[in-house]
Design a protein around this motif. Structure first.
Motif, short mmCIF file in Angstrom:
data_model
loop_
_atom_site.label_atom_id
_atom_site.label_comp_id
_atom_site.label_asym_id
_atom_site.label_seq_id
_atom_site.Cartn_x
_atom_site.Cartn_y
_atom_site.Cartn_z
N HIS A 76 52.24 50.86 1.63
CA HIS A 76 51.82 49.98 2.58
C HIS A 76 52.22 48.60 2.34
O HIS A 76 52.73 47.97 3.44
CB HIS A 76 50.07 50.03 2.56
N GLU A 77 52.20 47.96 1.20
CA GLU A 77 52.55 46.67 0.94
C GLU A 77 53.97 46.65 1.34
O GLU A 77 54.73 45.73 1.84
CB GLU A 77 52.41 46.32 -0.37
N HIS B 193 55.05 46.23 5.06
CA HIS B 193 55.19 44.73 5.36
C HIS B 193 56.55 44.31 5.73
O HIS B 193 56.74 43.41 6.37
CB HIS B 193 54.17 43.81 4.54
N HIS C 289 49.20 45.95 12.42
CA HIS C 289 48.41 46.34 11.16
C HIS C 289 47.74 47.41 10.89
O HIS C 289 48.11 48.35 10.09
CB HIS C 289 47.68 45.04 10.69
N PHE D 287 48.91 50.79 8.71
CA PHE D 287 47.90 51.59 7.83
C PHE D 287 48.08 52.60 8.27
O PHE D 287 47.83 53.65 7.42
CB PHE D 287 46.61 51.13 7.91
ZN LIG Z 1 48.92 45.15 4.96
#
Ligand SMILES: [Zn+2]
Length: 368
Positions: free
Chosen positions: A255-256, A259, A286, A290
């Protein structure tokens, strides 16, 4: 990174050496100097660095001290979930050590505690800088010139003064927790990392970064338990945060990392909104990231031999017992319920190969 280390990256003996460092507790003095460097993993390079851990611990303590009985405590409670961490019991400090520690926490409370780790340029640069100097046992360059981190004299003094206290009483435990976290996620990254990065880049119609993404594993991160800053793209993840454990560790990591590649989604959402004269929804991109990471990870975890055993039904991000982060942590229930419906209706078909990227985004936006 030094060229010599780069050459070592794929070297089997280095891997063995690293496994040795991972498994064998070192003398504390040596341990502070041994940096985790990178495990020979694809896609990510995982670090457990001394200064960046000290920095986040002081920031965390300063926030805690300010939150007690203050207006900020109420703000934190109502606006944002706080870090889900059970801080380890504090070791007893000698009076002089306690004074040094308290002074450092006060410095952080006065200078940084009101600033956001993710949105304040000063804190982003400081974090990156401290990560880069993980090999140094000082930050002033007094002993070794290349260890001059270029921080303000006040901050350098505070950090160098408190470093021995942190090293003696906290670091061993934090470093152990970080390494444990890395060991837990490493087999899945090794087995699935390349495939996952390609799948996610495909979905976002872009390329995964050519260079490995640096991840600083720290005892404490921010209120979310993890955050990512760009230019340079770096991820910070809390090893002690309850939300980042077990199979979810892999999802948090990707997830990170996402980004860094999800910009085409935001661009497409903005474009579609402008065409329809609609306000740009703040968090839709966002929520989409997710949702997407959750779905992709769920698919992988249900088929991976390296994954912890998951059994159960499917649906609602819960397939085969894997509960995707956003479902498990109630993100959709807390204000993203409408987004979830849009994602399931219009984005899921794209993930299933039954719609195009542009159509999926356009349909979501027109249904807003
Ligand atoms: Zn995030």
């Amino acid at each position: 990174m030094r060229p010599a280390m780069r050459r070592w990256r794929n070297n089997a003996s280095f891997s063995l050496l690293l496994v040795f460092f991972l498994l064998v507790p070192l003398h504390s003095e040596a341990q502070s100097q041994v940096n985790f460097w990178e495990t020979p993993l694809p896609v990510f390079e995982l670090h457990s660095g001394f200064w960046i851990n000290l920095h986040h611990t002081l920031y965390y303590e300063a926030r805690q001290s300010k939150a007690v009985g203050s207006r900020e405590a109420n703000v934190d409670k109502s606006a944002t979930p706080s870090a889900k961490q059970v801080p380890p019991a504090k070791p007893p400090l000698a009076a002089v050590e306690q004074k040094t520690w308290d002074d450092a926490v006060s410095y952080y409370a006065a200078n940084y505690a009101n600033k956001d780790l993710l949105f304040t340029t000063e804190l982003i640069q400081l974090k990156d800088q401290l990560g880069d100097f993980e090999d140094c046992d000082e930050l002033s360059g007094r002993k070794r010139k290349f260890c001059d981190a270029g921080l303000s004299p006040n901050l350098t003094q505070v950090l160098e003064a408190v470093a021995p206290v942190y090293r003696a009483h906290f670091w061993a435990e934090h470093d152990r927790a970080n390494r444990r976290w890395i060991l837990q996620v490493a087999p899945l990254v090794r087995e699935q990392g390349v495939g996952l990065s390609e799948r996610l880049a495909d979905i976002y119609q872009t390329r995964w970064p050519h260079q490995k993404i640096r991840v600083d594993v720290v005892a404490f991160a921010n209120w979310a338990g993890a955050y990512t800053t760009v230019d340079p793209l770096r991820v910070t993840i809390a090893s002690l945060d309850s939300r980042n454990q077990g199979p979810q560790a892999l999802e948090v990591l990707f997830h990170e990392g996402s980004h860094g590649i999800a910009e085409p989604v935001q661009t497409a959402i903005i474009r579609e909104c402008r065409q329809r004269d609609k306000p740009i929804p703040r968090d839709l991109w966002h929520a989409l990231v997710f949702y997407t990471t959750g779905e992709v990870i769920r698919t992988v975890l249900t088929s991976s031999p390296a994954a912890p055993q998951n059994k159960g039904g499917s649906g609602s991000g819960n397939g085969n017992g894997y509960s995707a982060y956003a479902f498990r942590e109630g993100l959709y229930q807390r204000g993203w319920k409408g987004y979830l419906e849009l994602l399931q209706r219009f984005w899921q078909p794209y993930l299933d190969g039954k719609a195009t990227f542009d159509d999926a985004i356009a349909r979501m936006v027109s249904s807003l």
